[in-house]
Design an enzyme around this catalytic site. Structure first.
Site, short mmCIF file in Angstrom:
data_model
loop_
_atom_site.label_atom_id
_atom_site.label_comp_id
_atom_site.label_asym_id
_atom_site.label_seq_id
_atom_site.Cartn_x
_atom_site.Cartn_y
_atom_site.Cartn_z
CB VAL A 99 15.84 174.05 129.20
CG1 VAL A 99 15.11 174.83 128.13
CG2 VAL A 99 16.29 172.70 128.67
CB VAL A 205 10.24 173.69 127.59
CG1 VAL A 205 11.51 173.08 127.02
CG2 VAL A 205 10.05 175.10 127.01
CG HIS A 262 9.55 167.03 121.20
ND1 HIS A 262 10.53 167.23 120.28
CD2 HIS A 262 10.16 167.11 122.42
CE1 HIS A 262 11.69 167.43 120.90
NE2 HIS A 262 11.49 167.35 122.20
C1 LMR Z 1 15.19 167.34 123.25
O1 LMR Z 1 14.66 167.03 122.19
O2 LMR Z 1 16.38 167.67 123.35
C2 LMR Z 1 14.39 167.32 124.51
O3 LMR Z 1 13.09 166.93 124.23
C3 LMR Z 1 14.99 166.49 125.58
C4 LMR Z 1 14.98 165.00 125.25
O4 LMR Z 1 14.67 164.22 126.15
O5 LMR Z 1 15.33 164.62 124.16
#
Ligand code: LMR
Length: 392
Positions: A99, A205, A262
């Protein structure tokens, strides 16, 4: 029974703008047809050629879709009027893995900063990547200076620090499983940022994203507007990609965001999503909308499952650069970003993905958007889950 493909069939294909003509088993192609195809630049391809599966919908949805796809009033909003935006002086990337190096590449190519500093504990990695990026300057003609090293103090003087360092999850793991190991990485990065780049805006991130953003905020002691988490732009991008594929339109025709955490408590906002300016149920039956929501939620995990070692790198880098573009004014309006909440949406003292307005100094304001009671409830559930994981 096969067809006879003669010269006139090729000429007709050419008139209709075709560049490939499918030849099925049993078809006879005359030598004149072959010569004509060669002359007109039409490829005679052995068929049957695999075609994309048609998007399945129920009858009324299909009818509405045809109607609105043809609507003369629809104009894709694109990225809005072109704004040049400001340029950063120095962007530091803590972490020069997939990244971090992609962020640096995008920043360098678009000349979003005068200087990029890459930092990684892996011996030589950051310096090598910086050198590699500098070599692109002779091709692109762009004058961003790239440097790299292993010492965290190299963040000194950065106006933005993008933190991607830490472990990636492996198949079968959730992002939350990384909380302890990556928490330590964030602690070290935060200490360097606090002392060496005290005026920086930090974009976290590293996963688990919301929890690591809270840790960065606490460890730097920075005002909450200067510590942002990147996830909403990535999750929204995945949601739009899924919706566009399901509806058979281009992603530019789709406006949709995801909020919340997330992780499993991600909240794709279906009530506000639009395809060519129309609500989702005009285009898609509920089961397909649900499938698109699921794709947004599990998209990252699908990449992890395929890669086996490591997670997505390219889309997350684009999503981080999207935040930089909103900060520098190249893109305008609210953008989903993880921020510490202070009563917005009835939530406080926890970081969650929210629509927000950004500037060079970080967060300007959280946008209060009208949501359905179910979406608001899902945001509260996400806040509770992040709190539980952080034991607060
Ligand atoms: C993503 O969404 O691609 C990142 O958060 C990495 C992951 O572990 O999924």
């Amino acid at each position: 029974m096969g067809r006879v493909i003669g010269g006139e069939v090729i000429e007709d294909a050419r008139r209709r703008g075709r560049v490939v003509l499918e030849v099925l088993p049993g078809d006879i192609v005359t030598s004149l047809a072959r010569e004509t195809a060669l002359r007109l630049g039409i490829l005679l391809a052995d068929g049957p050629i695999e075609k994309p599966a048609p998007v399945k919908t129920d009858g009324p949805t299909a009818a509405r879709r045809v109607l609105y796809k043809r609507s003369a009033r629809w104009v894709a909003p694109g990225k809005g009027p072109h704004h040049r935006g400001r340029r950063f002086t120095k962007i530091a990337c803590v972490g020069a893995g997939g990244v971090g190096s992609n962020v640096a590449h995008l920043v360098a190519t678009a000349h979003l900063a005068d200087e990029i500093m890459l930092i990684d504990i892996a011996p030589g990695l950051a310096a090598a990547t910086a050198m590699d990026l500098n070599h692109t300057a002779g091709i692109t003609g762009v004058g961003t200076r790239c440097n790299g090293g292993e010492d965290l103090s190299l963040v000194a003087g950065a106006d933005v620090v993008v933190v991607t360092a830490g472990q990636a999850r492996r198949p079968g793991m959730t992002r939350a499983d990384l909380i302890n190991v990556n928490g330590r990485v964030i602690g070290q990065a935060a200490e360097a940022i606090r002392t060496q780049a005290p005026d920086a805006v930090v974009i976290v991130v590293t996963n688990p994203l919301d929890e690591m953003t809270v840790k960065m905020l606490r460890a730097t002691g920075f005002p909450h507007g200067r510590v942002l988490g990147m996830a909403g732009t990535l999750d929204s991008g995945r949601f739009r990609t899924a919706l566009a594929a399901a509806a058979g339109v281009t992603p530019a025709d789709v406006q949709a965001i995801t909020l919340g955490s997330h992780g499993d408590e991600m909240v794709p906002i279906t009530s506000r999503a639009r395809i060519r300016g129309r609500p989702l149920d005009v285009w898609l039956p509920q089961d397909q909308i649900d499938a698109c929501v699921k794709e947004a939620v599990i998209g990252g995990g699908q990449v992890v499952a395929l890669k086996k070692r490591g997670s997505a790198t390219i889309a997350p880098a684009h999503a981080a650069v999207e935040l930089l573009d909103y900060m520098r004014g190249a893109r305008q309006g609210p953008v989903p970003v993880s921020v510490m909440l202070n009563g917005e949406y009835g939530i406080r003292d926890v970081v969650l993905g929210m629509p927000a307005n950004l500037g060079m100094s970080g967060l300007l304001s959280v946008e209060e958007m009208r949501l359905t009671p179910a979406e608001t409830k899902a945001l509260h559930a996400a806040a509770a889950a992040v709190r539980t994981r952080l034991e607060i």
